[in-house]
Design an enzyme around this catalytic site. Structure first.
Site, PDB file in Angstrom:
ATOM      1  N   TYR A   1       0.858  -1.179   0.000  1.00  0.00           N
ATOM      2  CA  TYR A   1       0.000   0.000   0.000  1.00  0.00           C
ATOM      3  C   TYR A   1       0.896   1.231   0.000  1.00  0.00           C
ATOM      4  O   TYR A   1       1.782   1.368   0.832  1.00  0.00           O
ATOM      5  CB  TYR A   1      -0.920   0.019   1.224  1.00  0.00           C
ATOM      6  CG  TYR A   1      -1.797   1.241   1.260  1.00  0.00           C
ATOM      7  CD1 TYR A   1      -2.940   1.302   0.487  1.00  0.00           C
ATOM      8  CD2 TYR A   1      -1.478   2.342   2.027  1.00  0.00           C
ATOM      9  CE1 TYR A   1      -3.745   2.430   0.483  1.00  0.00           C
ATOM     10  CE2 TYR A   1      -2.262   3.470   2.039  1.00  0.00           C
ATOM     11  CZ  TYR A   1      -3.405   3.503   1.258  1.00  0.00           C
ATOM     12  OH  TYR A   1      -4.185   4.625   1.252  1.00  0.00           O
ATOM     13  N   CYS A   2       0.673   2.121  -0.941  1.00  0.00           N
ATOM     14  CA  CYS A   2       1.484   3.327  -1.057  1.00  0.00           C
ATOM     15  C   CYS A   2       0.702   4.517  -0.519  1.00  0.00           C
ATOM     16  O   CYS A   2      -0.303   4.916  -1.114  1.00  0.00           O
ATOM     17  CB  CYS A   2       1.866   3.561  -2.523  1.00  0.00           C
ATOM     18  SG  CYS A   2       2.885   5.023  -2.748  1.00  0.00           S
ATOM     19  N   PRO A   3       1.127   5.106   0.595  1.00  0.00           N
ATOM     20  CA  PRO A   3       0.389   6.238   1.148  1.00  0.00           C
ATOM     21  C   PRO A   3       0.500   7.503   0.302  1.00  0.00           C
ATOM     22  O   PRO A   3      -0.345   8.380   0.394  1.00  0.00           O
ATOM     23  CB  PRO A   3       1.024   6.436   2.522  1.00  0.00           C
ATOM     24  CG  PRO A   3       2.353   5.797   2.436  1.00  0.00           C
ATOM     25  CD  PRO A   3       2.254   4.702   1.429  1.00  0.00           C
TER      26      PRO A   3
END
Length: 81
Positions: free
Chosen positions: A51-53
């Site tokens: 997951y890439c914030p």
């Protein structure tokens, strides 16, 4: 000459039959091979990387190319700055 045969590139996980798939207890759906449940977006993601914030999205099979482009342009921006 010059005709498109319409062949599609097949991967090994595409050749698995539905009875070889798993089952996701979180979504109550069949789980394709190499997919994982993401607890942030609450969905199954095929070939999930992370997951890439910064992109506010899960990096997986269908958007890995865009994530690599994002990293490239961040790198170029840092060199320019």
């Amino acid at each position: 000459k010059g005709q498109n045969t319409g062949t599609t590139r097949l991967f090994s996980w595409m050749l698995l039959s539905p009875d070889e798939w798993g089952f996701c207890m979180n979504t109550n759906q069949p789980k394709p091979p190499r997919s994982h449940y993401d607890h942030v977006t609450k969905m199954l993601v095929l070939n999930m990387d992370h997951y890439c914030p910064w992109m506010f999205n899960t990096v997986g099979y269908f958007n890995y190319r865009y994530f690599c482009n994002f990293l490239f342009f961040v790198f170029v921006g840092m060199l320019y700055g």
